[in-house]
Design a protein around this motif. Structure first.
Motif, mmCIF file in Angstrom:
data_model
loop_
_atom_site.group_PDB
_atom_site.id
_atom_site.type_symbol
_atom_site.label_atom_id
_atom_site.label_comp_id
_atom_site.label_asym_id
_atom_site.label_seq_id
_atom_site.Cartn_x
_atom_site.Cartn_y
_atom_site.Cartn_z
ATOM 1 N N LEU A 22 17.952 59.933 54.635
ATOM 2 C CA LEU A 22 18.230 59.318 55.859
ATOM 3 C C LEU A 22 18.866 58.257 55.943
ATOM 4 C CD1 LEU A 22 14.243 60.295 56.907
ATOM 5 C CD2 LEU A 22 16.256 61.620 57.502
ATOM 6 N N LEU A 23 18.804 57.387 54.740
ATOM 7 C CA LEU A 23 19.543 56.183 54.946
ATOM 8 C C LEU A 23 21.018 56.512 54.639
ATOM 9 C CD1 LEU A 23 17.206 54.160 52.975
ATOM 10 C CD2 LEU A 23 17.543 54.111 55.413
ATOM 11 N N ASP A 24 21.613 57.498 54.391
ATOM 12 C CA ASP A 24 23.106 57.597 54.148
ATOM 13 C C ASP A 24 24.009 57.233 55.071
ATOM 14 O OD1 ASP A 24 22.335 58.872 51.597
ATOM 15 O OD2 ASP A 24 22.442 61.028 52.392
ATOM 16 N N GLY A 25 23.577 57.435 56.485
ATOM 17 C CA GLY A 25 24.466 56.890 57.313
ATOM 18 C C GLY A 25 24.545 55.479 57.692
ATOM 19 N N VAL A 26 23.495 54.948 57.030
ATOM 20 C CA VAL A 26 23.363 53.166 57.207
ATOM 21 C C VAL A 26 24.530 52.567 56.348
ATOM 22 C CG1 VAL A 26 21.606 51.175 56.972
ATOM 23 C CG2 VAL A 26 21.000 53.477 57.596
ATOM 24 N N GLN A 27 24.833 51.539 57.140
ATOM 25 C CA GLN A 27 26.131 50.557 56.282
ATOM 26 C C GLN A 27 25.669 49.161 56.884
ATOM 27 O OE1 GLN A 27 30.064 51.851 57.378
ATOM 28 N NE2 GLN A 27 30.078 53.447 55.875
ATOM 29 N N VAL A 28 25.711 48.377 55.656
ATOM 30 C CA VAL A 28 25.453 46.855 55.897
ATOM 31 C C VAL A 28 26.653 46.046 55.315
ATOM 32 C CG1 VAL A 28 24.047 44.961 55.469
ATOM 33 C CG2 VAL A 28 23.060 47.200 55.846
ATOM 34 N N ASN A 29 27.581 45.723 55.974
ATOM 35 C CA ASN A 29 28.788 45.134 55.773
ATOM 36 C C ASN A 29 28.791 43.507 55.708
ATOM 37 O OD1 ASN A 29 29.976 47.332 54.696
ATOM 38 N ND2 ASN A 29 30.691 47.764 56.759
ATOM 39 N N GLN A 30 28.174 43.001 56.763
ATOM 40 C CA GLN A 30 27.982 41.717 56.842
ATOM 41 C C GLN A 30 26.699 41.077 57.320
ATOM 42 O OE1 GLN A 30 30.233 39.364 56.096
ATOM 43 N NE2 GLN A 30 31.891 40.731 55.604
ATOM 44 N N PRO A 31 26.267 40.080 56.971
ATOM 45 C CA PRO A 31 26.593 38.943 55.851
ATOM 46 C C PRO A 31 26.535 39.569 54.652
ATOM 47 C CG PRO A 31 24.311 38.411 56.567
ATOM 48 C CD PRO A 31 24.769 39.485 57.368
ATOM 49 N N MET A 32 27.334 38.834 53.849
ATOM 50 C CA MET A 32 27.276 39.190 52.347
ATOM 51 C C MET A 32 25.852 39.326 51.776
ATOM 52 S SD MET A 32 29.250 40.111 49.697
ATOM 53 C CE MET A 32 30.839 39.455 50.017
ATOM 54 N N ALA A 33 25.110 38.291 51.913
ATOM 55 C CA ALA A 33 23.644 38.492 51.301
ATOM 56 C C ALA A 33 23.070 39.776 51.789
ATOM 57 C CB ALA A 33 22.814 37.425 51.582
ATOM 58 N N ALA A 34 23.182 40.171 53.185
ATOM 59 C CA ALA A 34 22.475 41.449 53.617
ATOM 60 C C ALA A 34 23.239 42.565 52.930
ATOM 61 C CB ALA A 34 22.482 41.531 55.225
ATOM 62 N N SER A 35 24.711 42.625 52.902
ATOM 63 C CA SER A 35 25.193 43.560 52.160
ATOM 64 C C SER A 35 24.920 43.815 50.757
ATOM 65 C CB SER A 35 26.814 43.627 52.301
ATOM 66 O OG SER A 35 27.682 44.431 51.634
ATOM 67 N N VAL A 36 24.605 42.717 49.948
ATOM 68 C CA VAL A 36 24.458 42.983 48.609
ATOM 69 C C VAL A 36 22.861 43.800 48.471
ATOM 70 C CG1 VAL A 36 23.834 41.587 46.234
ATOM 71 C CG2 VAL A 36 25.996 41.090 47.757
ATOM 72 N N GLY A 37 21.989 42.972 49.295
ATOM 73 C CA GLY A 37 20.391 43.382 49.459
ATOM 74 C C GLY A 37 20.560 44.980 49.742
ATOM 75 N N PHE A 38 21.333 45.399 50.658
ATOM 76 C CA PHE A 38 21.352 46.753 50.842
ATOM 77 C C PHE A 38 21.708 47.735 49.822
ATOM 78 C CE2 PHE A 38 22.982 50.743 53.024
ATOM 79 C CZ PHE A 38 21.637 51.327 53.411
ATOM 80 N N THR A 39 23.013 46.992 49.414
ATOM 81 C CA THR A 39 23.350 48.048 48.346
ATOM 82 C C THR A 39 22.688 48.268 47.036
ATOM 83 O OG1 THR A 39 25.653 47.210 48.570
ATOM 84 C CG2 THR A 39 25.195 47.894 46.663
ATOM 85 N N ILE A 40 21.906 47.079 46.805
ATOM 86 C CA ILE A 40 20.822 47.106 45.557
ATOM 87 C C ILE A 40 19.732 48.016 45.927
ATOM 88 C CG2 ILE A 40 18.962 45.970 44.441
ATOM 89 C CD1 ILE A 40 20.520 43.293 44.828
ATOM 90 N N LEU A 41 19.245 48.401 47.190
ATOM 91 C CA LEU A 41 18.349 49.287 47.588
ATOM 92 C C LEU A 41 19.012 50.679 47.560
ATOM 93 C CD1 LEU A 41 16.667 47.033 50.393
ATOM 94 C CD2 LEU A 41 15.867 47.483 48.008
ATOM 95 N N HIS A 42 19.997 50.877 48.348
ATOM 96 C CA HIS A 42 20.536 52.321 48.581
ATOM 97 C C HIS A 42 21.832 52.500 48.875
ATOM 98 C CE1 HIS A 42 20.656 56.289 50.535
ATOM 99 N NE2 HIS A 42 19.468 56.383 49.745
ATOM 100 N N SER A 43 22.858 52.046 47.930
ATOM 101 C CA SER A 43 24.212 52.101 48.435
ATOM 102 C C SER A 43 24.992 51.812 46.778
ATOM 103 C CB SER A 43 24.822 51.377 49.530
ATOM 104 O OG SER A 43 26.114 51.550 49.547
ATOM 105 N N ILE A 44 26.128 52.006 46.910
ATOM 106 C CA ILE A 44 26.967 51.810 45.811
ATOM 107 C C ILE A 44 28.280 51.077 46.371
ATOM 108 C CG2 ILE A 44 28.074 54.119 45.906
ATOM 109 C CD1 ILE A 44 28.972 53.605 42.965
ATOM 110 N N GLN A 45 28.459 49.885 45.833
ATOM 111 C CA GLN A 45 29.603 48.890 46.396
ATOM 112 C C GLN A 45 30.201 47.831 45.320
ATOM 113 O OE1 GLN A 45 30.242 49.251 49.545
ATOM 114 N NE2 GLN A 45 31.733 47.386 49.737
#
Length: 328
Positions: free
Chosen positions: A163-186
């Motif tokens: 269900l999180l597949d459509g979620v993208q967090v690009n900014q700010p950097m800290a939030a982007s890294v946090g979301f990637t650690i949880l459920h993305s590849i970046q």
């Protein structure tokens, strides 16, 4: 009768079916890593499951190795449950998981990355060893929950994380890294001379480890072996059938949809081409279903092959490090 029980006691101290399955996926893993180091297209980034450029044999050298990471993470959870049943308190288990998790994260950054590159400092990739370590740290806290609650959490993560597949967090950097650690590849260009790739996010792999931890209860001393084998066999078949149904429907469970290809066989390959980064629900069902069946069958399997696999299944971390170094 006492002599018979004594003769069977050692078998309960070590679950050989787990070692057999883990050894099997560890040996298969060498296929993938050999291809990565020796196959030119792998070095230039061409995906061996790309249906536009691959051929069947190359496709399956990659597809068969998809079983390695999920089975390894799943069995890590099972092994943690078995570790917790050996007269240890919750606090002792939490301490072990926290320390072991930190060690694995450090090993990923310092040891594994060096072995992959024979270089250090400019590019760090966080993969399976890192996510096992991070999942252990989280499980150190979650294992205090009641068993049923933990099982529900694991299943909800496995079946709901897409269900999180459509979620993208690009900014700010800290939030982007946090979301990637949880459920993305970046990939992040941290500095001009340092790049970080987070390839294995926490949430889906943690869910799989939790489910593996809960399956470990089947190996409790009060569980009849015949019941365990039947349960694993039936569960594995159900998971495989569920994969086929959900994949055929083509609505939920994977960002990569299957489609009709130039031949029926390539359409079949498209059907099997599920997403590993991050691992989708269908990727997990496709790999864990057969793994459960093998766990059921392997419990009574004894041969020269199983003895060979048990050797590697008992020393997974050593094998992982040594085989990478040797192939490279």
């Amino acid at each position: 009768m006492q002599r018979i029980l004594e003769n069977h006691q050692p078998a309960r101290n070590r679950i050989y079916s787990i070692d057999i399955l883990r050894g099997l996926v560890m040996v298969i893993m060498a296929v993938d890593h050999t291809r990565e180091f020796f196959h030119h297209d792998a070095l230039v980034g061409n995906d061996p499951t790309n249906l536009e450029t691959t051929w069947p044999l190359l496709f399956f050298t990659r597809w068969i190795t998809h079983f390695c990471a999920p089975v390894f993470v799943f069995l890590s959870g099972t092994s943690i449950f078995l570790y917790s049943q050996k007269g240890r308190t919750k606090n002792q288990v939490a301490s072990f998981l926290f320390k072991r998790g930190l060690f694995l994260i450090l090993a990923e950054i310092v040891i594994v990355n060096f072995i992959f590159q024979f270089n250090y400092g400019s590019f760090i990739i966080l993969e399976v060893i890192w996510v096992i370590g991070l999942s252990m740290i989280v499980l150190a806290a979650l294992q205090y929950l009641p068993y049923n609650a933990l099982l529900v959490i694991g299943l909800l993560i496995v079946f709901g994380h897409n269900l999180l597949d459509g979620v993208q967090v690009n900014q700010p950097m800290a939030a982007s890294v946090g979301f990637t650690i949880l459920h993305s590849i970046q990939m992040y260009k941290v500095t001009p001379n340092f790049t970080l790739l987070i390839a294995y996010p926490l949430i889906p792999w943690l869910g799989l480890m939790i489910v593996g931890y809960c399956v470990g209860k089947l190996y409790s001393k009060n569980i009849n072996a015949a019941y365990r084998q039947k349960f694993l066999l039936v569960a594995g078949i159900i998971v495989i059938i569920l994969f086929v149904i959900l994949r055929y429907i083509n609505i939920y469970g994977d960002v990569s949809k299957w489609s009709t290809q130039r031949t029926p066989f390539y359409t079949f390959l498209s059907f099997l081409r599920t997403s590993k980064y991050p691992p989708s629900l269908l990727f997990m069902l496709m790999t864990i279903g057969p793994a459960l069946v093998i766990l059921s069958i392997a419990e009574n399997a004894r041969s020269r092959i199983t003895k060979f696999l048990i050797v590697y299944g008992k020393v997974p971390f050593f094998y992982f490090i040594f085989h990478l170094f040797l192939i490279h």
